[in-house]
Scaffold this motif. Structure first.
Motif, PDB file in Angstrom:
ATOM      1  N   VAL A 124       4.453  -1.359  30.308  1.00 58.25           N
ATOM      2  CA  VAL A 124       4.417  -2.265  29.148  1.00 58.25           C
ATOM      3  C   VAL A 124       3.504  -1.669  28.077  1.00 58.25           C
ATOM      4  CG1 VAL A 124       3.796  -4.581  28.341  1.00 58.25           C
ATOM      5  CG2 VAL A 124       4.754  -4.282  30.632  1.00 58.25           C
ATOM      6  N   PHE A 125       3.989  -1.659  26.842  1.00 60.46           N
ATOM      7  CA  PHE A 125       3.185  -1.153  25.729  1.00 60.46           C
ATOM      8  C   PHE A 125       2.856  -2.311  24.796  1.00 60.46           C
ATOM      9  CE2 PHE A 125       1.964   1.112  21.968  1.00 60.46           C
ATOM     10  CZ  PHE A 125       1.368   2.268  22.474  1.00 60.46           C
ATOM     11  N   ILE A 126       1.583  -2.439  24.434  1.00 58.40           N
ATOM     12  CA  ILE A 126       1.172  -3.525  23.535  1.00 58.40           C
ATOM     13  C   ILE A 126       0.835  -2.967  22.159  1.00 58.40           C
ATOM     14  CG2 ILE A 126      -0.545  -5.342  23.133  1.00 58.40           C
ATOM     15  CD1 ILE A 126      -0.740  -5.529  26.183  1.00 58.40           C
ATOM     16  N   LEU A 127       1.450  -3.566  21.146  1.00 59.91           N
ATOM     17  CA  LEU A 127       1.198  -3.144  19.765  1.00 59.91           C
ATOM     18  C   LEU A 127       0.315  -4.175  19.052  1.00 59.91           C
ATOM     19  CD1 LEU A 127       4.781  -2.100  18.628  1.00 59.91           C
ATOM     20  CD2 LEU A 127       2.811  -0.570  18.838  1.00 59.91           C
ATOM     21  N   PRO A 128      -0.544  -3.717  18.154  1.00 61.06           N
ATOM     22  CA  PRO A 128      -1.288  -4.683  17.321  1.00 61.06           C
ATOM     23  C   PRO A 128      -0.323  -5.214  16.254  1.00 61.06           C
ATOM     24  CG  PRO A 128      -1.765  -2.458  16.616  1.00 61.06           C
ATOM     25  CD  PRO A 128      -0.843  -2.326  17.787  1.00 61.06           C
ATOM     26  N   PRO A 129      -0.605  -6.384  15.635  1.00 60.74           N
ATOM     27  CA  PRO A 129       0.300  -6.908  14.609  1.00 60.74           C
ATOM     28  C   PRO A 129       0.440  -5.950  13.419  1.00 60.74           C
ATOM     29  CG  PRO A 129      -1.398  -8.511  15.156  1.00 60.74           C
ATOM     30  CD  PRO A 129      -1.726  -7.271  15.905  1.00 60.74           C
ATOM     31  N   SER A 130      -0.643  -5.226  13.083  1.00 66.53           N
ATOM     32  CA  SER A 130      -0.597  -4.256  11.984  1.00 66.53           C
ATOM     33  C   SER A 130      -1.763  -3.281  12.144  1.00 66.53           C
ATOM     34  CB  SER A 130      -0.736  -4.975  10.640  1.00 66.53           C
ATOM     35  OG  SER A 130      -2.036  -5.540  10.548  1.00 66.53           O
ATOM     36  N   MET A 131      -1.704  -2.163  11.402  1.00 65.55           N
ATOM     37  CA  MET A 131      -2.802  -1.196  11.491  1.00 65.55           C
ATOM     38  C   MET A 131      -4.070  -1.796  10.873  1.00 65.55           C
ATOM     39  SD  MET A 131      -1.665   1.071  13.310  1.00 65.55           S
ATOM     40  CE  MET A 131      -2.810   2.432  13.400  1.00 65.55           C
ATOM     41  N   ARG A 132      -3.886  -2.641   9.834  1.00 69.13           N
ATOM     42  CA  ARG A 132      -5.052  -3.283   9.208  1.00 69.13           C
ATOM     43  C   ARG A 132      -5.776  -4.171  10.215  1.00 69.13           C
ATOM     44  NH1 ARG A 132      -5.186  -5.167   3.202  1.00 69.13           N
ATOM     45  NH2 ARG A 132      -5.359  -2.916   3.129  1.00 69.13           N
ATOM     46  N   GLU A 133      -4.985  -4.917  10.974  1.00 64.88           N
ATOM     47  CA  GLU A 133      -5.580  -5.799  11.990  1.00 64.88           C
ATOM     48  C   GLU A 133      -6.309  -4.969  13.052  1.00 64.88           C
ATOM     49  OE1 GLU A 133      -5.957  -8.972  12.047  1.00 64.88           O
ATOM     50  OE2 GLU A 133      -6.709  -9.092  14.104  1.00 64.88           O
ATOM     51  N   LEU A 134      -5.723  -3.820  13.384  1.00 63.78           N
ATOM     52  CA  LEU A 134      -6.361  -2.933  14.365  1.00 63.78           C
ATOM     53  C   LEU A 134      -7.700  -2.425  13.822  1.00 63.78           C
ATOM     54  CD1 LEU A 134      -5.652  -1.678  17.178  1.00 63.78           C
ATOM     55  CD2 LEU A 134      -5.122   0.399  15.944  1.00 63.78           C
ATOM     56  N   GLU A 135      -7.693  -2.065  12.540  1.00 62.93           N
ATOM     57  CA  GLU A 135      -8.933  -1.613  11.888  1.00 62.93           C
ATOM     58  C   GLU A 135     -10.005  -2.698  11.983  1.00 62.93           C
ATOM     59  OE1 GLU A 135      -7.214   1.236   8.367  1.00 62.93           O
ATOM     60  OE2 GLU A 135      -8.493  -0.439   7.831  1.00 62.93           O
ATOM     61  N   ASN A 136      -9.598  -3.937  11.679  1.00 67.23           N
ATOM     62  CA  ASN A 136     -10.536  -5.072  11.757  1.00 67.23           C
ATOM     63  C   ASN A 136     -11.132  -5.189  13.145  1.00 67.23           C
ATOM     64  OD1 ASN A 136     -10.225  -5.889   9.162  1.00 67.23           O
ATOM     65  ND2 ASN A 136      -8.629  -7.395   9.609  1.00 67.23           N
ATOM     66  N   ARG A 137     -10.228  -5.123  14.125  1.00 63.56           N
ATOM     67  CA  ARG A 137     -10.688  -5.330  15.501  1.00 63.56           C
ATOM     68  C   ARG A 137     -11.608  -4.198  15.944  1.00 63.56           C
ATOM     69  NH1 ARG A 137      -5.122  -7.218  18.559  1.00 63.56           N
ATOM     70  NH2 ARG A 137      -4.619  -8.949  17.200  1.00 63.56           N
ATOM     71  N   PHE A 149     -15.154   5.533  15.115  1.00 60.87           N
ATOM     72  CA  PHE A 149     -14.171   4.595  14.583  1.00 60.87           C
ATOM     73  C   PHE A 149     -12.970   5.341  13.991  1.00 60.87           C
ATOM     74  CE2 PHE A 149     -12.641   2.368  10.752  1.00 60.87           C
ATOM     75  CZ  PHE A 149     -12.144   1.211  11.319  1.00 60.87           C
ATOM     76  N   LYS A 150     -13.284   6.381  13.177  1.00 61.31           N
ATOM     77  CA  LYS A 150     -12.217   7.174  12.548  1.00 61.31           C
ATOM     78  C   LYS A 150     -11.368   7.856  13.609  1.00 61.31           C
ATOM     79  CE  LYS A 150     -13.882   8.742   8.043  1.00 61.31           C
ATOM     80  NZ  LYS A 150     -14.531   9.915   7.439  1.00 61.31           N
ATOM     81  N   LYS A 151     -12.058   8.399  14.607  1.00 58.56           N
ATOM     82  CA  LYS A 151     -11.374   9.114  15.683  1.00 58.56           C
ATOM     83  C   LYS A 151     -10.434   8.158  16.429  1.00 58.56           C
ATOM     84  CE  LYS A 151     -13.170  11.847  19.373  1.00 58.56           C
ATOM     85  NZ  LYS A 151     -14.435  12.159  20.000  1.00 58.56           N
ATOM     86  N   ARG A 152     -10.942   6.961  16.681  1.00 57.99           N
ATOM     87  CA  ARG A 152     -10.143   5.985  17.426  1.00 57.99           C
ATOM     88  C   ARG A 152      -8.920   5.534  16.617  1.00 57.99           C
ATOM     89  NH1 ARG A 152     -11.925   3.315  22.371  1.00 57.99           N
ATOM     90  NH2 ARG A 152     -13.614   4.602  23.114  1.00 57.99           N
ATOM     91  N   MET A 153      -9.079   5.440  15.279  1.00 62.09           N
ATOM     92  CA  MET A 153      -7.932   5.055  14.448  1.00 62.09           C
ATOM     93  C   MET A 153      -6.852   6.138  14.506  1.00 62.09           C
ATOM     94  SD  MET A 153      -8.077   2.032  13.337  1.00 62.09           S
ATOM     95  CE  MET A 153      -6.634   2.107  12.297  1.00 62.09           C
TER      96      MET A 153
END
Ligand code: 5GP
Length: 207
Positions: A124-137, A149-153
């Motif tokens: 199972v693969f889980i996607l965030p709702p958007s990249m912006r939301e991922l950045e927030n989280r 943080f940059k590396k993880r993005m």
């Protein structure tokens, strides 16, 4: 038919860091019987809120390599420059006893387990709702410094590019909905014909 008439399955859950995978896994463990979480070994530094032996077995490179030499890993990978590995012990004996095991690993590890346990794995693969939301989280994670943080993005984008290698993709818009969707997958997969160890006997009794 009881759960023990079945072989357990390996429920692999992958996602980019920050998509909510850890919370989803915790909720699944709390809400579903007969399922366990595999605790990985890692050389990454422990975060503030993490507990050794619960979230990970934290170790150093030398000890990790020793485990590797002793053939104790079902899979391992280098993620963001740190080593992560799933112990055979955490998975194989449990599924043989009929317990399902959730494995929270990246795409590299998923490929390795798919090769070793092709009949037992559900991916199972889980996607965030958007990249912006991922950045927030990710930004909210206190222990992440700017460089990390940059590396993880950028790693997140790479991880997402592997979604096609999975059986199911879930968008984590709503936490409980995502958990419910994974439950549906799990309950259906438990009923698969190849997981019924005593199916012949059951059929004999019925007919
Ligand atoms: P984190 O450091 O944020 O807990 O995890 C970073 C990434 O490593 C996540 O994508 C997570 O799924 C992955 N990971 C955690 N444990 C393992 C493991 O045992 N094997 C592999 N291949 N990846 C892992």
């Amino acid at each position: 038919m009881t759960k023990n008439d079945n072989k357990g399955l390996v429920l692999v859950i992958s996602s980019p860091s920050g998509a909510g995978k850890t919370t989803i896994c915790k909720k699944l463990i709390d809400q579903v019987d007969g399922i366990d979480l595999s605790v990985s070994v890692t050389t990454r530094k422990k975060r503030k809120d993490e507990i050794d032996g619960k979230h990970y077995f934290f170790t150093n490179k030398e000890k990790f390599r020793k485990l590797l030499k002793e053939n104790q890993f079902l899979e391992y990978a280098n993620v963001f420059g740190c080593l992560y590995g799933t112990l055979k012990n955490e998975v194989v004996s449990k599924i043989d006893r009929g317990t399902d095991v959730i494995v929270d690993i990246d795409w590299q590890g998923t490929r390795q387990i798919a090769k070793q346990l092709p009949k037992d794995i559900v991916k199972v693969f889980i996607l965030p709702p958007s990249m912006r939301e991922l950045e927030n989280r990710l930004g909210k994670r206190a222990s992440e410094n700017k460089e990390n943080f940059k590396k993880r993005m950028s790693e997140a984008k790479k991880e997402i590019s592997h979604y096609k290698e999975y059986d199911f993709v879930i968008v984590n818009n709503d936490l409980q909905l995502a958990v419910d969707q994974i439950k549906l997958i799990l309950f259906s997969e438990r009923l698969r014909i190849n997981r019924h160890l005593t199916l012949n006997k059951t059929i004999e009794k019925i007919i």
